[in-house]
Structures are given as structure tokens and as C-alpha cells.
Design a protein around this motif. Structure first.
Motif, PDB file in Angstrom:
ATOM      1  N   ARG A 184     -32.937 -31.958 -14.172  1.00  0.00           N
ATOM      2  CA  ARG A 184     -33.684 -31.341 -12.876  1.00  0.00           C
ATOM      3  C   ARG A 184     -31.933 -31.091 -12.754  1.00  0.00           C
ATOM      4  NH1 ARG A 184     -33.172 -34.508  -8.836  1.00  0.00           N
ATOM      5  NH2 ARG A 184     -32.212 -36.619  -9.876  1.00  0.00           N
ATOM      6  N   GLU A 185     -32.133 -29.714 -11.887  1.00  0.00           N
ATOM      7  CA  GLU A 185     -30.960 -29.077 -11.388  1.00  0.00           C
ATOM      8  C   GLU A 185     -31.030 -28.927 -10.203  1.00  0.00           C
ATOM      9  OE1 GLU A 185     -31.682 -24.362 -12.962  1.00  0.00           O
ATOM     10  OE2 GLU A 185     -29.598 -24.145 -12.770  1.00  0.00           O
ATOM     11  N   ARG A 186     -30.308 -28.643  -9.508  1.00  0.00           N
ATOM     12  CA  ARG A 186     -29.836 -28.135  -8.652  1.00  0.00           C
ATOM     13  C   ARG A 186     -28.750 -27.051  -7.934  1.00  0.00           C
ATOM     14  NH1 ARG A 186     -28.639 -32.765  -6.498  1.00  0.00           N
ATOM     15  NH2 ARG A 186     -30.742 -33.330  -5.710  1.00  0.00           N
ATOM     16  N   LEU A 187     -29.509 -25.991  -8.213  1.00  0.00           N
ATOM     17  CA  LEU A 187     -28.417 -24.475  -7.612  1.00  0.00           C
ATOM     18  C   LEU A 187     -27.852 -24.469  -6.096  1.00  0.00           C
ATOM     19  CD1 LEU A 187     -31.043 -23.383  -9.796  1.00  0.00           C
ATOM     20  CD2 LEU A 187     -29.942 -21.277 -10.213  1.00  0.00           C
ATOM     21  N   TRP A 188     -26.545 -24.603  -6.088  1.00  0.00           N
ATOM     22  CA  TRP A 188     -25.867 -24.647  -4.785  1.00  0.00           C
ATOM     23  C   TRP A 188     -25.272 -23.384  -4.881  1.00  0.00           C
ATOM     24  CZ3 TRP A 188     -25.229 -28.571  -1.361  1.00  0.00           C
ATOM     25  CH2 TRP A 188     -25.258 -29.765  -1.976  1.00  0.00           C
ATOM     26  N   VAL A 189     -25.514 -22.877  -3.266  1.00  0.00           N
ATOM     27  CA  VAL A 189     -25.136 -21.784  -2.720  1.00  0.00           C
ATOM     28  C   VAL A 189     -23.313 -21.448  -3.046  1.00  0.00           C
ATOM     29  CG1 VAL A 189     -25.433 -19.760  -1.148  1.00  0.00           C
ATOM     30  CG2 VAL A 189     -27.270 -20.159  -1.985  1.00  0.00           C
ATOM     31  N   VAL A 190     -22.797 -20.778  -3.312  1.00  0.00           N
ATOM     32  CA  VAL A 190     -21.315 -21.437  -3.370  1.00  0.00           C
ATOM     33  C   VAL A 190     -20.603 -19.905  -2.542  1.00  0.00           C
ATOM     34  CG1 VAL A 190     -21.360 -22.550  -5.223  1.00  0.00           C
ATOM     35  CG2 VAL A 190     -20.162 -20.009  -5.368  1.00  0.00           C
ATOM     36  N   ALA A 191     -21.645 -18.669  -2.171  1.00  0.00           N
ATOM     37  CA  ALA A 191     -21.523 -17.699  -1.844  1.00  0.00           C
ATOM     38  C   ALA A 191     -22.225 -17.678  -0.794  1.00  0.00           C
ATOM     39  CB  ALA A 191     -20.995 -16.239  -2.232  1.00  0.00           C
ATOM     40  N   PRO A 192     -22.087 -18.358   0.824  1.00  0.00           N
ATOM     41  CA  PRO A 192     -22.924 -18.028   1.659  1.00  0.00           C
ATOM     42  C   PRO A 192     -22.348 -16.634   2.508  1.00  0.00           C
ATOM     43  CG  PRO A 192     -21.505 -19.275   1.848  1.00  0.00           C
ATOM     44  CD  PRO A 192     -21.224 -19.259   0.439  1.00  0.00           C
ATOM     45  N   GLY A 193     -23.475 -15.511   2.580  1.00  0.00           N
ATOM     46  CA  GLY A 193     -23.455 -14.331   3.131  1.00  0.00           C
ATOM     47  C   GLY A 193     -23.869 -12.865   2.305  1.00  0.00           C
ATOM     48  N   HIS A 194     -23.600 -13.637   1.125  1.00  0.00           N
ATOM     49  CA  HIS A 194     -23.841 -12.710   0.240  1.00  0.00           C
ATOM     50  C   HIS A 194     -25.555 -12.355  -0.390  1.00  0.00           C
ATOM     51  CE1 HIS A 194     -23.838 -10.666  -3.896  1.00  0.00           C
ATOM     52  NE2 HIS A 194     -22.318 -10.660  -3.884  1.00  0.00           N
ATOM     53  N   PRO A 195     -25.768 -10.781  -0.372  1.00  0.00           N
ATOM     54  CA  PRO A 195     -26.909 -10.420  -0.445  1.00  0.00           C
ATOM     55  C   PRO A 195     -28.042 -10.878  -1.470  1.00  0.00           C
ATOM     56  CG  PRO A 195     -25.045  -8.495  -0.901  1.00  0.00           C
ATOM     57  CD  PRO A 195     -24.969 -10.196  -0.143  1.00  0.00           C
ATOM     58  N   ILE A 196     -27.205 -11.923  -2.330  1.00  0.00           N
ATOM     59  CA  ILE A 196     -28.131 -12.241  -3.473  1.00  0.00           C
ATOM     60  C   ILE A 196     -28.563 -13.500  -3.147  1.00  0.00           C
ATOM     61  CG2 ILE A 196     -27.967 -12.900  -6.061  1.00  0.00           C
ATOM     62  CD1 ILE A 196     -26.606 -10.799  -6.690  1.00  0.00           C
ATOM     63  N   ALA A 197     -27.931 -14.064  -1.993  1.00  0.00           N
ATOM     64  CA  ALA A 197     -28.215 -15.709  -1.708  1.00  0.00           C
ATOM     65  C   ALA A 197     -29.202 -15.365  -0.538  1.00  0.00           C
ATOM     66  CB  ALA A 197     -27.247 -15.990  -1.597  1.00  0.00           C
ATOM     67  N   ALA A 198     -29.306 -14.326   0.083  1.00  0.00           N
ATOM     68  CA  ALA A 198     -29.885 -14.173   1.521  1.00  0.00           C
ATOM     69  C   ALA A 198     -31.238 -14.924   1.212  1.00  0.00           C
ATOM     70  CB  ALA A 198     -30.534 -12.720   1.781  1.00  0.00           C
ATOM     71  N   GLY A 199     -31.816 -15.645   2.574  1.00  0.00           N
ATOM     72  CA  GLY A 199     -33.187 -15.936   2.738  1.00  0.00           C
ATOM     73  C   GLY A 199     -32.772 -17.310   2.069  1.00  0.00           C
ATOM     74  N   LEU A 200     -32.003 -17.794   1.433  1.00  0.00           N
ATOM     75  CA  LEU A 200     -32.006 -19.223   1.243  1.00  0.00           C
ATOM     76  C   LEU A 200     -31.844 -20.336   2.286  1.00  0.00           C
ATOM     77  CD1 LEU A 200     -30.632 -18.502  -2.604  1.00  0.00           C
ATOM     78  CD2 LEU A 200     -33.156 -18.848  -2.285  1.00  0.00           C
ATOM     79  N   SER A 201     -31.821 -20.882   1.280  1.00  0.00           N
ATOM     80  CA  SER A 201     -31.096 -22.683   2.431  1.00  0.00           C
ATOM     81  C   SER A 201     -29.746 -23.073   1.542  1.00  0.00           C
ATOM     82  CB  SER A 201     -31.600 -23.602   2.540  1.00  0.00           C
ATOM     83  OG  SER A 201     -32.287 -23.700   1.688  1.00  0.00           O
ATOM     84  N   GLU A 202     -29.803 -24.253   1.659  1.00  0.00           N
ATOM     85  CA  GLU A 202     -28.001 -24.460   0.844  1.00  0.00           C
ATOM     86  C   GLU A 202     -28.045 -24.659  -0.196  1.00  0.00           C
ATOM     87  OE1 GLU A 202     -26.751 -28.360   3.240  1.00  0.00           O
ATOM     88  OE2 GLU A 202     -25.031 -26.712   2.401  1.00  0.00           O
ATOM     89  N   TYR A 203     -28.913 -24.956  -1.723  1.00  0.00           N
ATOM     90  CA  TYR A 203     -29.765 -25.144  -2.535  1.00  0.00           C
ATOM     91  C   TYR A 203     -31.453 -24.513  -3.050  1.00  0.00           C
ATOM     92  CZ  TYR A 203     -31.048 -29.437  -1.184  1.00  0.00           C
ATOM     93  OH  TYR A 203     -31.130 -30.787  -0.289  1.00  0.00           O
ATOM     94  N   ILE A 204     -31.058 -24.451  -4.202  1.00  0.00           N
ATOM     95  CA  ILE A 204     -32.907 -24.551  -5.383  1.00  0.00           C
ATOM     96  C   ILE A 204     -32.088 -25.985  -5.520  1.00  0.00           C
ATOM     97  CG2 ILE A 204     -34.100 -23.389  -6.166  1.00  0.00           C
ATOM     98  CD1 ILE A 204     -32.652 -21.221  -5.929  1.00  0.00           C
ATOM     99  N   GLU A 205     -33.620 -26.393  -5.528  1.00  0.00           N
ATOM    100  CA  GLU A 205     -34.077 -28.258  -6.913  1.00  0.00           C
ATOM    101  C   GLU A 205     -34.813 -27.457  -7.705  1.00  0.00           C
ATOM    102  OE1 GLU A 205     -32.678 -31.825  -4.385  1.00  0.00           O
ATOM    103  OE2 GLU A 205     -34.977 -31.320  -5.122  1.00  0.00           O
TER     104      GLU A 205
END
Lengths: 242, 242, 242, 242
Positions: free
Chosen positions: A125-146
Motif C-alpha cells: 500500500r502506498e501513500r504519496l504525500w505532497v511535500v511541495a504544496p503549491g507546485h503546479p504538478i500537485a495542483a488540485g490534490l489534497s494532502e496525499y494519494i493512496e
């Protein structure tokens, strides 16, 4: 359409040889990704390993702003000529989004200059945490993807990324730098970890969001070709002040 | 002795006010860290919050090559004058190793320019993975360090580190960038995550190894003070070639 | 001796074929550099292109902590086998100091993944400014180094350096990023711009100082080989909390 | 209009007190920059030091996507409250483009954490070389920009930039890192060197191009506020595997 012209390249073998994979991706991994990109308004074509020149002719690459790459078992079957052509295009500005097992593709390894090796294990099981909030590649995500996913573990033998966007937590106890940005020549490169063929990762809306974001982020900025080689001086070379 | 002269600064309140903490660190957190550094052959002195000028007089800081900092509940009691003095010394080349809750210290925040905020939760398990094998700060370690620890979770609001050495896995499902290198002015800064006061982290040999490595890594290189301000030209400024 | 074991590799052709170059470097460029390194207390051996295996046998490279590389006109004569061997050794931790026209060497290009192209012109004046005062590679220097040199001009098609130490000013009006640090695998790489064969750059004490500093900086930290490949879990992979 | 909402902040003193400056910038430096941004299709407002709250009220900053800052002689007159407000807004995602002598502004220094000191001298010639061809901030430029300008020389005491876009050559013999990108919190920061008040730099079309590019580059990506503080676990923290 006004976004970048994207070409989704896929090895496209396991979807045809492995019944389970074929059930998850009846139109191929490239099919699932293409649909997501089109749904986001991007112009998309696909190319696969077993086409002539792997579908990456001079014409196709010249008309490609961003290349997405998924490969796994047949990296070594990619021809030198196509490799060199795609490598040159990245340096000229074509974006590259390398997906999951593409960490071991010839193109990604040539651009990185390292072994690109890592740890792995199925069924985690993987949980991808956003460590660069505000980066365009993370736009529209919440804190993590599971995700239910294959595990990739550190150390990941790549150059230190210029920007680190995601760090993954795995149930089995490992971590991984899962979203990595690089610039090489005038081209931008994004490596995105998830996407094992035996799980429906590319049907996940958050994963699709990241791939669409990355395609836009990696799009080239129009720019003149750099000037290299012997050049005339702009100033007369004189004695320095005493 | 030929290594850097290290000063271990500690808030030194909870060891005296909280019985459990006092039992773990009878000589203070600074005492445990100092013993490890001395055992590694380094020249060490200590300084604590409740001393005059917090023990960080002009004389002490001028004789300090690397400052270690542990603080937690009384960050705001650090005086402006001492803050400015330590900040200036880092820019002049003094190394800084910021430990655990020192992420919220006035000195670290002033050097980072960001909020340095994060998630946290007591009573977790941490596994610090080495993501930069071969880096001097990871010398002598195996693949990871395991600890009973407080959890710190991403996002960590610090500038992107210049070098990332450790990434932590936590049992509760979070990850954290746990070993971060920065250069500011002529000084080197290392942030190292573990070290909650209620667990015996600073008695762990691997943690001690990292702190000793970091103290050596952060030691200044002798260098002349940079020249700033109005300066004479080295060349005569003339018309460019037509 | 307790510093790193350095191997100075030189193409060693122009010193023998060109009278002017031979007069400047009667013992070869490797001879001049070796003498400086030895004078700084380092253990040095030399290797040149026309030796069997270019002098870089398995035994030699295994006993090399830091490899210095100078090549110019015969990059393509470096054998694949030696290239792969040296590349692997860098990833294992061997330092590499690439000098001047080694920007176009097969080894440096393979590690960078880019074209490594640039502008150039003979007969200019260079002033290398230290932009990272306090960095170990700049130890002992004053604000800048002045040289009669070949010009190299931007853009320099390399990955963005992890640390930038020198920026050059040229009399003809160009600039260049002249001292670049990279990590690849467990190895450290430093590119240092000056060193055209027709000028006595490697006899300059400041240039020698930088090369000695870089050899020490690039020395490997003893570390266990990273673990790659399929691995067992450290935790049992269970359902997440609801 | 669909680009970012830009606020151009200017000290706006020398244009009114110095006849020569007033002749070059009859509408103020902010006027010249605003006209360029509007001509590029951006939504622009201006704010100046001598307005109440320096024109940067809560309402104005909340409606600002990117703040441009020009200040020179009155940095210390910027009020603490406005400083804290603007700093917080950058961490929340507002872009900042710091122009020329804004290197010494309170806001830029607070974000950098260093002295931001440098060398300087009036009446020089500058050539800004693009060292990151293909970067959006360099879009539409040729190889370099030439200006009559004040000289700023290295070392520049700022954190190592995350991306380096321009390096300047000066006729008097110096170099300078002239285009620097940073991320702090969710905000993006670009420092751009040229713009002395006694020369018509902000009327130069290439300089205007860079400023418009930078305003677009620094625009925030919509993103949820990060979650900080004490949090519940996502997994149950159990014993590791034996």
C-alpha cells in the motif's frame, strides 16, 4: 486545443500477454492515460514498442511537445537510433514524463547518468504525500494519494532532483521519492513512481490529475536554439587596469 | 584535538521540571550529546537558556565552530541580542546543527525565512532511511535507523534543502524529510529530526553517529571575509565592439 | 599519507606533438598536476591514453579514490570498457575532477546526460570569481583568480549544478559557470573550467590550490553498498485505519 | 484578463526628489513597469511607500497574486505590520519579484535569511547572459541583454538559488548572478538584478519581457492550505516484523 501536444509511449506487451493486465487495461496503459489527457483538453497521440521505429519517427517526435514513457520488460529492445533521437529532442526542449518502471528505460537512464536502481516488492500500500504544496504538478490534490501498489524503496540511484514533489510511504516500512523534477538541456523531466501493470493505478483520478499537470508543466517554452562553438568576441580583450 | 570546537546549546528546562525526562537525561540532553561528541574526539562546551546571555556570549560564539541547538517550549525567551549574534556568526561561517523541535527556534526560523511548521503526534515508530548513501553525514550507518519517537509529518515548511540525507517513515502513516543540508552565508546548517525529550533518542549510537558526522560536516572552512560595498573597477569600462 | 589516493589521467598527446605545449608542460599536464598534488601531501599516480587500457585497469581504478581527467582531441579513442568501468566506479563512490576540455569527455558526458556543449575562443583573459565563499573547494583563495586563458561561454549545456563555486568573467564579454559540483551515485564530481594546453594554467598556484581542494572534497566517504532489488517487508502490510 | 493580478510596489521617492530620475521615470518606476505589464495583458495595480499602510492593506494583498517590489533608500521605513503581512502572503502562495536594490528590502531579506549584501559601483555596462535557455522567464529573449547600468558584484550573500537564469558580465571586470528563483512556502520568488533609478532600464523591451515572464512564472497555483499541528494517525502504530 492550446495545450502541449503529448505523445504517450507504451511498451504495450503485458496488456496483450497477461490476462489480468489486459483486463485492467483493455485499451493498453497508453489507452487509459490518453483518455485522461484528452479529457483534460490535451492533444494526444500514442506510440508503442512494436510499431516501426517504435512509433517514434522523426516526424512524430518533431510534433511532440511532451513524451510520456511507460516500459517494463523490454527496455533493451528500444533501438539506438530511436533512443538518440528522443534524447536529442529532450535536450532541444521536449518534455519527458517517465512513469513507474520507466526508471530503468534507456532514455531515462541516459538522461540521468546513473544506474536508476531501487528496491521493489509486489503487493503493498502506498501513500504519496505532497511535500511541495503549491507546485503546479500537485495542483488540485489534497494532502496525499493512496494506492494499492508495488513498493519501490530507497535509495533511488538518481541525481538529486531539482524539485521534489512527492514522498511515498509504504505499508511494508519503506519510503521513496516519488515525484522528481529535472531540467536537461532545454527540456523538463518529471519522474512519477506509481503505475504497476497489475493494479488500476492509471484509472485513479488523482494519478490522472498528476499526469495531466505534469504534461503541462513539462511543455517547452519557445526559445531559440542556443549558440555553441567558436564565437567572436563582443569586447576587445585588453590589459586589465594596473 | 583537531576537530571543530562544538558548543551544545540546550533549553534545559524539561529535564529539570519533568521527572520522566530527567530520568532519561539526568545530565540534560546537552549532557548526553556532549558525551557522544567528546567520545568522538571533538572539543565540546555546553550552554543553556537560563545562563546569562543564554551562555552564548560574544566570547563563546567567537570560539565556536559548530553550534548544536535543542529547544522546545521556550523559544520566545531567547533574547534578540543573542539571536542576532548567533545569526551573524552562522553567516560568518559557524556551522549550525538544529535538532528536533529546534525547527521552531528563532535562530532556525530566521535563517530559513519560512514558518518551519509541520504535523506532529506523540508515540510513534520512526525509520529514517538514508537517501544519500555516500554522504559524510551518513557515514557508518546501515540502510536505516529505527527509533521509538514523536512523529513529524509533511509538509515541512522549509526552503527546499540543498541536500536531502534522510527520509523518515512513521508507523502512523506519515513521512518526513529528516536530514536537511543548507548553506547560508559561509555557514552550513543541518537539520536533524529525531530527539523528542520523552524518549532516549540521544543515547542511540546511530543517532550519536549522525550528530558527530554533522558536527564535522558543518565545520567552517577557513576563508577571508567577503568584500562588500562600493568597489573600484578592475577593468576600464569602454565601448563594446560594434 | 592520509588523504585520498588520486589518479591523474591525461590524454597526453599535445604535449608530445606540439612544441609549444611541450615547452609549457615538459612532464605533461599530468606531471604538473601530480607535482602539485604531491606537494599538498596526496598520494598520486598517473595514467594516460596510450597505455594499455589507458592506464585505467580494474586494479588501478579499484585503488583510486579520486580520478582527475584531462582530455581534448581524442575523447573518442577512450574504449567502451574503460568508460563503463570508470563510470561504475564513480557511482560506487570514486570522486571525479573533470578539467577544462574534459567537458566533452565520454565519461563526463555519460555522467551528465547532456551535450555538455558551450562557446569557446582562444586568447582571452579570465577572472574566476568565488561565488561560494566558505566552500572547501575555495579554501585559501582570495576573491578571484586571474588567468590568460581560452574563453568558454554560456550557455553550458550541463545539468544545473548542485553547488556553484566559481563564475568566470572574460575580457571578450562572456561569462561561464566555472566550478560545478555534482553527486552521482555515491560519487562526487567537480568540473573546473581552466586549463587550456597552450597556457601555463596548471602552474598557477591558485589553480593548483583549487585542484588539491577538489581532490579532497571529492574523496569518498566509506559506506556500505546500497541494497537494491526485491526485498522483504519490515512491517506487515495491513488495512489502513478506517 | 486571465493572467495573475499584479501589484507593483515602489518606494517612489527619488522620482520626486531627483530631477534626473524624474525625467527618466515621469510616472514613477512603478508607472513604467505597470505600463509594460498592462501591455502584456496583465491586471495591474500600484502601491507606494507614502500611502497609508504603504498601499499594501490586507485587502490589496489578498487580491494580489504577484507582488513586484522596488525600493532603495527607505527600506527601514517599511512598517513591521506590512512586512509581516506581505511575508505571510508569500508563504501562502503570493509570488514576489524583487527588483534591483530590493535585494536589501526588509521583505526579501526576511525571506532569504541572509545579509543579501554585494559589491556595487555606478556607471558600468552590463550584459546579462541567459544560462537557462528554455526557462519560461527567459522566453522571447536572445542570448543576452545589454544595458548601461550600475554594477553589482559577487559574492551575493543569498541562499543558493533553486534555479539560476541570468549571469551578468560587467565592463569593470565583475560578474553577478542576476536572475534567481526560489520557492518559500507555497510562494515563488524571483530576484532580477537590473533597474538602477538613474538609467532607463525599465523602458528596455527585453527587461520588460523578463518582468512580464517573471510575473506569470511567479503566479500561484491554486492549492489548499497545508495541514499543520497535531494530527491523528492514518495507520495503527504496531510492532515491526521480527
Amino acid at each position: 486545443m492550446n495545450g502541449p501536444r503529448v505523445t504517450v509511449w507504451n511498451e504495450y506487451r503485458q496488456e496483450r500477454s497477461d490476462e489480468e493486465v489486459g483486463r485492467i487495461y483493455p485499451d493498453g496503459i497508453h489507452g487509459a492515460i490518453s483518455a485522461a489527457l484528452k479529457g483534460d483538453g490535451l492533444e494526444v497521440r500514442v506510440a508503442t514498442l512494436d510499431e516501426p521505429e517504435h512509433g517514434l519517427t522523426e516526424e512524430v517526435l518533431d510534433a511532440t511537445d511532451v513524451l510520456l514513457w511507460w516500459g517494463h520488460l523490454a527496455h533493451d529492445e528500444v533501438a539506438d537510433e530511436v533512443l538518440e533521437r528522443a534524447h536529442r529532442r529532450v535536450l532541444e526542449g521536449m518534455g519527458l514524463v517517465a512513469l513507474h518502471s520507466a526508471h530503468f528505460s534507456r532514455l531515462f537512464k541516459k538522461l540521468m547518468g546513473t544506474s536508476c536502481d531501487l528496491k521493489w516488492r509486489h503487493d503493498d500500500r502506498e501513500r504519496l504525500w505532497v511535500v511541495a504544496p503549491g507546485h503546479p504538478i500537485a495542483a488540485g490534490l489534497s494532502e496525499y494519494i493512496e494506492l494499492e501498489e508495488e513498493m519501490y524503496g530507497e535509495p533511488f540511484d538518481v541525481p538529486p532532483p531539482e524539485e521534489l514533489i512527492f514522498v511515498s510511504w509504504f505499508g511494508g516500512g519503506e519510503v521513496f521519492r516519488s515525484g522528481l523534477c529535472y531540467r536537461r538541456g532545454r527540456g523538463r523531466i518529471f519522474y512519477f513512481r506509481p503505475g504497476h501493470e497489475s493494479v488500476p493505478t492509471y484509472h485513479n483520478p488523482d494519478v490522472q490529475r498528476v499526469i495531466c499537470n505534469a504534461a503541462r508543466w513539462a511543455a517547452p517554452t519557445p526559445s531559440a536554439a542556443p549558440v555553441y562553438g567558436e564565437t567572436d568576441p563582443l569586447e576587445s580583450v585588453r590589459e586589465r587596469l594596473p
